[in-house]
Design an enzyme around this catalytic site. Structure first.
Site, PDB file in Angstrom:
ATOM      1  N   GLN A   1      19.518  26.682  42.809  1.00 58.37           N
ATOM      2  CA  GLN A   1      19.720  25.698  42.982  1.00 58.37           C
ATOM      3  C   GLN A   1      20.067  24.568  42.704  1.00 58.37           C
ATOM      4  O   GLN A   1      20.401  23.395  42.282  1.00 58.37           O
ATOM      5  CB  GLN A   1      20.326  25.799  44.865  1.00 58.37           C
ATOM      6  CG  GLN A   1      19.176  25.763  46.238  1.00 58.37           C
ATOM      7  CD  GLN A   1      18.279  27.531  45.803  1.00 58.37           C
ATOM      8  OE1 GLN A   1      18.886  28.315  44.889  1.00 58.37           O
ATOM      9  NE2 GLN A   1      17.631  27.316  46.558  1.00 58.37           N
TER      10      GLN A   1
ATOM     11  N   ASP B   1      -8.034  21.756  33.771  1.00 59.03           N
ATOM     12  CA  ASP B   1      -6.531  22.149  34.561  1.00 59.03           C
ATOM     13  C   ASP B   1      -6.663  20.585  35.573  1.00 59.03           C
ATOM     14  O   ASP B   1      -5.396  19.795  35.711  1.00 59.03           O
ATOM     15  CB  ASP B   1      -7.355  22.637  35.624  1.00 59.03           C
ATOM     16  CG  ASP B   1      -6.988  24.586  35.173  1.00 59.03           C
ATOM     17  OD1 ASP B   1      -6.394  24.810  34.086  1.00 59.03           O
ATOM     18  OD2 ASP B   1      -7.353  25.184  35.492  1.00 59.03           O
TER      19      ASP B   1
ATOM     20  N   HIS C   1      -4.911  33.240  39.754  1.00 56.95           N
ATOM     21  CA  HIS C   1      -3.775  32.853  39.888  1.00 56.95           C
ATOM     22  C   HIS C   1      -3.092  33.924  40.405  1.00 56.95           C
ATOM     23  O   HIS C   1      -2.063  33.786  41.232  1.00 56.95           O
ATOM     24  CB  HIS C   1      -3.612  32.819  38.146  1.00 56.95           C
ATOM     25  CG  HIS C   1      -4.208  30.827  38.256  1.00 56.95           C
ATOM     26  ND1 HIS C   1      -3.198  29.733  39.324  1.00 56.95           N
ATOM     27  CD2 HIS C   1      -4.545  30.465  37.517  1.00 56.95           C
ATOM     28  CE1 HIS C   1      -4.038  28.993  38.430  1.00 56.95           C
ATOM     29  NE2 HIS C   1      -5.105  28.947  37.947  1.00 56.95           N
TER      30      HIS C   1
ATOM     31  N   HIS D   1      33.092  14.320   2.171  1.00 58.24           N
ATOM     32  CA  HIS D   1      31.349  13.885   2.028  1.00 58.24           C
ATOM     33  C   HIS D   1      30.880  13.017   0.398  1.00 58.24           C
ATOM     34  O   HIS D   1      31.073  11.904   0.099  1.00 58.24           O
ATOM     35  CB  HIS D   1      30.951  14.791   1.933  1.00 58.24           C
ATOM     36  CG  HIS D   1      30.631  15.237   3.220  1.00 58.24           C
ATOM     37  ND1 HIS D   1      31.330  15.819   3.795  1.00 58.24           N
ATOM     38  CD2 HIS D   1      29.383  15.374   4.392  1.00 58.24           C
ATOM     39  CE1 HIS D   1      30.677  16.804   5.265  1.00 58.24           C
ATOM     40  NE2 HIS D   1      29.440  16.071   5.560  1.00 58.24           N
TER      41      HIS D   1
ATOM     42  N   GLN E   1      -8.902  31.723  36.287  1.00 58.65           N
ATOM     43  CA  GLN E   1      -7.810  32.163  35.501  1.00 58.65           C
ATOM     44  C   GLN E   1      -7.645  34.278  36.852  1.00 58.65           C
ATOM     45  O   GLN E   1      -6.454  33.634  36.959  1.00 58.65           O
ATOM     46  CB  GLN E   1      -7.869  33.058  34.379  1.00 58.65           C
ATOM     47  CG  GLN E   1      -6.477  32.830  33.400  1.00 58.65           C
ATOM     48  CD  GLN E   1      -7.047  31.371  34.073  1.00 58.65           C
ATOM     49  OE1 GLN E   1      -5.015  31.030  33.475  1.00 58.65           O
ATOM     50  NE2 GLN E   1      -7.176  30.134  33.425  1.00 58.65           N
TER      51      GLN E   1
ATOM     52  N   ASN F   1       9.550  30.591  39.742  1.00 56.89           N
ATOM     53  CA  ASN F   1       9.290  32.005  39.658  1.00 56.89           C
ATOM     54  C   ASN F   1      10.174  32.601  38.633  1.00 56.89           C
ATOM     55  O   ASN F   1      11.318  31.512  37.916  1.00 56.89           O
ATOM     56  CB  ASN F   1       9.462  32.191  41.497  1.00 56.89           C
ATOM     57  CG  ASN F   1      10.822  31.559  41.614  1.00 56.89           C
ATOM     58  OD1 ASN F   1      12.121  31.217  40.850  1.00 56.89           O
ATOM     59  ND2 ASN F   1      11.356  32.004  43.369  1.00 56.89           N
TER      60      ASN F   1
ATOM     61  N   GLU G   1      -3.679  30.970  26.433  1.00 57.84           N
ATOM     62  CA  GLU G   1      -2.920  29.708  26.510  1.00 57.84           C
ATOM     63  C   GLU G   1      -4.533  28.435  27.029  1.00 57.84           C
ATOM     64  O   GLU G   1      -4.712  27.879  26.760  1.00 57.84           O
ATOM     65  CB  GLU G   1      -2.672  29.535  28.259  1.00 57.84           C
ATOM     66  CG  GLU G   1      -2.152  28.668  28.662  1.00 57.84           C
ATOM     67  CD  GLU G   1      -2.025  28.929  30.475  1.00 57.84           C
ATOM     68  OE1 GLU G   1      -2.583  30.005  30.284  1.00 57.84           O
ATOM     69  OE2 GLU G   1      -1.226  28.058  30.629  1.00 57.84           O
ATOM     70  N   HIS G   2      -5.576  29.165  27.245  1.00 60.37           N
ATOM     71  CA  HIS G   2      -7.173  28.219  27.624  1.00 60.37           C
ATOM     72  C   HIS G   2      -7.306  29.702  26.378  1.00 60.37           C
ATOM     73  O   HIS G   2      -7.976  30.419  26.945  1.00 60.37           O
ATOM     74  CB  HIS G   2      -7.019  28.405  29.062  1.00 60.37           C
ATOM     75  CG  HIS G   2      -6.655  27.816  29.700  1.00 60.37           C
ATOM     76  ND1 HIS G   2      -5.756  28.910  30.275  1.00 60.37           N
ATOM     77  CD2 HIS G   2      -6.282  26.857  29.956  1.00 60.37           C
ATOM     78  CE1 HIS G   2      -4.647  28.262  31.145  1.00 60.37           C
ATOM     79  NE2 HIS G   2      -4.755  26.618  31.324  1.00 60.37           N
TER      80      HIS G   2
END
Lengths: 439, 439
Positions: A197, A367, A268, A426, A265, A220, A333-334
């Site tokens: 929403q 980070d 997480h 054109h 890592q 999420n 990613e890292h």
């Protein structure tokens, strides 16, 4: 005992095991997709009223108007004033460093340019900030004030006119650090709305929540699905998958540092991935021992265990060169280059969200406060995408001013190609600008 | 008589009419979505065999192997040799100018950068080309060789290793200009495959068609849906809507030039949009007269008529300033500033894919050979997105090398924020790098 898998690139089953390790698929959940589509349509149709309904239903937050969900600048400031001095200092110091880095980024690649060719024709690109952006900040267990900084500061540096933050506050519980970070980062307006929403409100606009041009920030599965669906109506940043770290180690870093980096890592969530690549078997054994020793001390040890056992790996490679090649296949990613010669290996590394060079550069410094953005491409998407940056809050417009001489030359070329494509309008538009038109 | 609507910003119903004009919605077709999802899953599962089946079914092209669908470099060269000398010259001249512009773009904003802060910590960004990209080229009525150049050249300039082109050839009919353009642009490999099956093959790879990191190029509703669905697995460029032109005129350009510029957009298809904004009612009348006069001469007059009557407009504004404001609300793909003082108005124009300055700069010159890209954001997405460019074929990686001194300062900040977020692993990884760790 931790059941952490170990691979060896010389083993015949390495490729198969590696592919299993690499595999992660964000299967789309049909039920979520349907619910999100319905929420988007409802917010688009009913605006504020729909936002109120979903906020009551999903966040247990009953109010009379969306205006009551707005956090005033005073409320953000009060949150900032109420946190500890150490927290205030840390937020301000991190924000200043992130701002400084992104200002360099603006200087390096965020400006327009133009030139004139030999005919006096001007060609170039104009770079302008987006007018208004929305930043989604997750509530609940993944409420990260650092993410507020990492999204809002580059937008601010880019010159975005208005930064609208949305953050769910289930049952009205507000995270004071998130509010304080919004204050420090200079968010323009903030609403305690979340989920699909909130994405819908930002994409379409309601009577109270302004529509934006782009939505950034993690969320999420509902938020991810909603962002994917409103893409086109507004811009979006990447859809983030689970976080990953890959450590390339030559054995020169204290093994407990590497163990803790792998934890940072893994903590997480259970789907996060921590991988060590190293050509030194004895060093791998020392890291494993440190992992075993340190794990019981960690408050989030159950999450770390699940992550390491489910998706982690220690990989013995033939060489650092081979480790670099494998890293390129993962496109992490890292990427920590935990080596005494990080600049020897860096040129070999083609795909990564962020590259952390040398033993002192723990991923966690990046980070929070080194300066570069912590919003990074996950799940191998570093093959084709980039860290969040000032450039995500700007857009470019081509600039063309053809001179009379230029029109005379270019018109012939354009007309030839346009007739070839069957586009006579054109062709004739080009020919009309010729000094001696064919017709 | 052409039924081309005229609006007046001073009329009370202007806002309502303007909103109707602006409204264009790419309604998703559920049936197409389902079929595309099935095709993607099938190509992912069965690879080449599925590609062959769909190519036989949709393009009426029966061959024994996907290898037989590959166009050899020799075949591309033969096509180039077989077109007229004027066509060869036009393709080469256009390609050279597009290349030159994109090389400037690379210089201006496509390089890495780094700096060291006062503690000796290195911060920066590394910029690298994508390894392999796929270019979708439509077949049939919208087969545009110029699009081959506009997609392949920036990829080439960026340094992409392999450029894989796919182009449907219904019943085996090949467009010689498209093949010649692929030769000129330096496409690495080319396959006569199209539709969702081509997008799937590029995204997932098959035994014969290599998987790529990003797919660019326009296509029909099936292609657009397929690109949207594989986004994440690979990168994609924008999803293009109908083409649009907006002409801001101060009355100084010959009215037949403006009329033809409006045609040159309208002739693309019935959904294309051509709008003139002008503060001079008598000039608008002259443009209308030229439209009426020129329309019967145009081979594509029926498409032009449908487009102008369905979505076109001549808008009388109070002033050029107001015209600029309205243009910003539309955020057009192509924006002609047909004025004797284009640089007076350009700074007021915030949102546009490409800005064409002055009477000599017809959009068609930009479409083919001025140099800037003709792949531009449509349907108002210029609010948040940019022309296709070298940057679409590059990605960035953050570079961080924290010095020992830096780790000592940053570690305190990072640990404070990490504890605040409940991420103890992050905090301890930072603390381990401190000279006098807290623990």
């Amino acid at each position: 005992m931790l059941n952490l898998r170990q691979l060896d690139t010389t083993h015949s089953d390495f490729e198969a095991e590696f592919e299993r390790l690499r595999h992660w698929s964000a299967e789309t959940d049909g039920a979520i997709e349907e619910r999100v589509a319905a929420i988007l349509a409802d917010v688009r149709a009913r605006g504020d009223a729909a936002v109120l309904d979903y906020t009551a239903r999903f966040d247990g937050l009953q109010v009379d108007s969306v205006a009551a969900l707005e956090l005033s600048r005073d409320e953000l400031k009060s949150a900032f004033d109420a946190i500890t001095p150490a927290q205030r200092h840390a937020l301000e110091a991190a924000s200043a460093r992130v701002r400084q880095y992104h200002e360099r980024q603006l200087e390096a690649c965020g400006r327009g340019w133009s030139y004139r060719d030999e005919d006096g024709t001007l060609l170039g690109q104009k770079v302008t900030p987006l007018d208004r952006v929305g930043i989604y900040v997750p509530g609940g267990k993944a409420a990260y004030p650092s993410s507020v900084l990492m999204n809002a500061v580059p937008a601010h540096v880019a010159g975005v006119g208005e930064i609208i933050m949305v953050v769910p506050t289930p049952r009205g519980e507000k995270n004071p650090l998130v509010l304080a970070a919004a204050y420090v980062a200079g968010v323009t307006r903030a609403f305690t709305v979340g989920g699909a929403q909130a994405v819908a409100a930002l994409a379409f606009g309601t009577a109270t929540i302004p529509g934006v041009d782009k939505i950034t920030g993690p969320g999420n599965a509902y938020v991810a699905s909603a962002k994917r669906r409103v893409f086109g109506q507004v811009g979006i940043d990447m859809i983030a998958g689970p976080s990953e770290i890959l450590v390339l180690a030559d054995g020169s870093t204290p093994p407990d540092w590497v163990a803790m980096d792998l934890f940072s890592q893994a903590e997480h969530d259970e789907l996060a991935q921590s991988i060590l690549l190293c050509p030194d078997a004895s060093y791998i054994a020392r890291v494993r021992a440190e992992i075993e020793r340190l794990l019981p001390e960690m408050p989030r040890r159950e999450v770390i265990r699940a992550s390491l056992e489910g998706r982690g790996a220690l990989v013995l490679t033939r060489s650092m060169e081979e480790a670099c090649n494998i890293s390129n296949r993962i496109a992490p990613e890292h990427l920590e280059v935990s080596s005494s010669e990080p600049h020897r290996w860096e040129p070999l590394l083609r795909h990564a969200g962020a590259i952390f060079l040398g033993a002192f550069t723990s991923e966690s410094l990046g980070d929070y406060c080194a300066g570069p953005n912590h919003v990074l491409p996950t799940s191998g998407t570093a093959r084709f995408s980039s860290p969040l940056g000032v450039y995500d809050f700007q857009k470019r417009s081509s600039l063309i001013e053809v001179s009379e001489v230029g029109a005379n030359k270019l018109g012939v070329i354009a007309a030839e190609l346009a007739y070839g494509e069957g586009l006579q309008g054109h062709a004739r538009a080009a020919e009309m600008r010729l000094k001696n038109p064919r017709r």
